[in-house]
Design an enzyme around this catalytic site. Structure first.
Site, mmCIF file in Angstrom:
data_model
loop_
_atom_site.group_PDB
_atom_site.id
_atom_site.type_symbol
_atom_site.label_atom_id
_atom_site.label_comp_id
_atom_site.label_asym_id
_atom_site.label_seq_id
_atom_site.Cartn_x
_atom_site.Cartn_y
_atom_site.Cartn_z
ATOM 1 N N GLU A 197 0.386 -1.489 0.324
ATOM 2 C CA GLU A 197 0.026 0.125 0.117
ATOM 3 C C GLU A 197 0.887 1.491 -0.040
ATOM 4 O OE1 GLU A 197 -2.989 0.015 2.883
ATOM 5 O OE2 GLU A 197 -3.924 -1.502 1.593
ATOM 6 N N CYS A 218 -1.669 9.611 2.658
ATOM 7 C CA CYS A 218 -1.956 8.980 1.387
ATOM 8 C C CYS A 218 -2.607 9.204 0.310
ATOM 9 C CB CYS A 218 -1.492 7.431 1.723
ATOM 10 S SG CYS A 218 -3.115 6.407 2.393
#
Ligand code: NAD
Length: 458
Positions: free
Chosen positions: A230, A264
């Site tokens: 990720e 993110c």
């Protein structure tokens, strides 16, 4: 060996922790390997009960845990509290969905037919969970909670910038009844993460930067190991000419600057229809100027310091490169002198895709706004990136939104919202934003391997 933890707001030493080395990593791996089969054999109810208790401990100790987080990563205290509060619906989702996700499914036969076919879900075994500092409770919890529920042993390597929180996570899990060898924290930097990857683990679940993600893919190359990465994003938002300008500006400014831009899924690029560009920019800059920067321990602070000092140079370089190529600074633009890792909330216009600020992950309080003439240009620019984590559009027109979003290469898409994660939806990326997923029922299954049963009555 000792890990030093500095307060990002002051630059002062906040704590030290004993850290791991290659030998202790191996010893911890062997403990986890030995413990995993017994953990997998426990009843699911026992594992669920432990996570219920973990949740209760989290609620009871939230204030202290929020303070620990703010001290080590510099997250404004209100946002640290939000992170802990936001973990609860995720835990609830896992508690509600795990039994269903792990159930044995009969897919054919069974009613007097000679051949029955079933699928069961087996834990992967011992997994490595190498994590980031920006949302340690979220990104850690997305992995270790379903992994433990599915019967895996977890070797958890928190970021060296969120190691105190990593220790707290381990303490709470043990207090909740997770065996000390089924979840083990490894303390230290990248070298400790690398040492962990040298152990024969059954799965690697990584959250962090694309640079490290590539090193991790390299480290496990040639091994039959489940790998999830990720990674970062360069998340775009498109504001149409029919959008509610004030609402969109406030929502997108929050999406770009919350957690001091260190998410993110922070908005990192904004494309605005040329017909409303000037008005949108005014509203956006107004919202950014209203953000209160200051002591992260203060309740009213919205912008804190950057967690990592080296990121100051990245932001400075992006602003310098943009200005050199013709961008204008409408707010902020530089680091704040004095102790700690402070950078002014910064808004740039007249930006282009030749500039690093529109191409490389910024991961800080700096944003570029660009004017576009229509949907087609917006889609082209949104897709002009190696990343693909999230993307969004602001317009009252749902059909138009769906048409644009269906053309954008991105793991998550947003209509009239941004910087949002739901436990019920998969969290995944396209391209440099990674491989695999967490959250949703698929994010529970991710910690298992399906076993196919062919059963013929003899
Ligand atoms: P990072 O890549 O610097 O570090 C992540 C982890 O990897 C840390 O625990 C670190 O110690 C470890 N590590 C470093 N080198 C290693 C190596 N060679 N082998 C094994 N482990 C190693 O990332 P970061 O600064 O902690 O996090 C910020 C990045 O994470 C940003 O790019 C952000 O976008 C991304 N992120 C992504 C998500 C997501 O869900 N997609 C969520 C949060 C953060």
């Amino acid at each position: 060996m000792t890990l030093k933890i500095f307060n990002p707001a002051t630059g002062k030493l906040a704590a030290t922790l004993p850290s791991d080395d290659a030998r202790s990593v191996k010893a911890k791996y062997l403990r986890a390997r030995a413990a995993q089969p017994a953990w997998a054999r426990t009843r699911l109810k026992q594992r669920l009960d432990a996570i219920v208790k973990f949740r209760a401990l989290l609620v009871a100790q939230a204030e202290r845990l929020a303070t620990v987080l703010t001290t080590e990563v510099g997250k404004p205290i209100a946002q640290s509290r939000n992170e802990l509060k936001g973990l609860l619906p995720r835990i609830d989702f896992f508690l509600e969905e795990t039994a269903h996700a792990l159930r044995i499914r009969r897919v054919s036969g069974g009613r007097g037919e000679p051949m029955e076919e079933r699928i069961s879900r087996e834990p992967l075994g011992v997994i490595a969970n190498i994590s980031a500092w920006n949302y340690p409770w979220f990104v850690g919890g997305n992995v270790f909670i379903p992994a433990l529920l599915a019967g895996n042993a977890v070797l958890y390597k928190p970021s060296e910038f969120a190691a105190l929180t990593g220790v707290e996570i381990a303490r709470l899990l043990y207090e909740a009844g997770i065996p000390q060898d089924a979840f083990i924290a490894l303390i230290g930097g990248g070298d400790v993460g690398a040492a962990l990857l040298r152990q024969p683990v059954d799965g690697v679940f990584f959250t962090g930067s694309v640079g490290t993600g590539k090193k991790i893919a390299e480290a496990v190359r040639g091994r039959m190991v489940k790998l999830q990465l990720e990674l970062g994003g360069k998340d775009p938002i498109y504001v149409c000419e029919d959008a509610d300008i004030a609402g969109a500006a406030a929502g997108i400014a929050d999406g770009a600057f919350y957690n001091t831009g260190q998410s993110c899924c922070s908005v990192e690029r904004v494309y605005v229809n040329e017909r409303i560009f000037e008005r949108f920019v005014d509203a956006f800059v107004g919202a950014v100027r209203n953000f209160r920067r200051g002591d992260p321990a203060d309740e009213s602070t919205y912008i804190g310091p950057l967690t990592r000092a080296p990121q100051l140079k990245v932001l400075e370089a992006q602003v310098k490169d943009a200005v050199k190529k013709g961008a204008r600074i409408l707010a902020g633009g530089k680091r704040v002198k004095g102790p700690g890792n402070w950078f002014e909330p910064t808004v740039l216009v007249d930006v282009t895709h030749d500039m690093a600020v529109m191409r490389e992950e910024t991961f800080g309080p700096v944003i570029g706004l660009m004017s576009v003439k229509d949907d087609a240009e917006a889609v082209r620019l949104m897709n002009d990136t190696s990343y693909g984590l999230t993307a969004g559009i602001y317009t009252p027109d749902r059909l138009r939104a769906e048409k644009v979003l269906s053309q954008v290469h991105s793991g998550s898409v947003y209509w009239n919202c941004c910087d949002r994660v739901s436990p019920r939806l998969p969290w995944s990326g396209v391209g440099d934003s990674g491989i695999g997923l967490t959250l949703s029922t698929e994010g529970i299954e991710a910690f298992t391997r399906p076993k196919a049963w062919h059963l013929r009555a003899g």
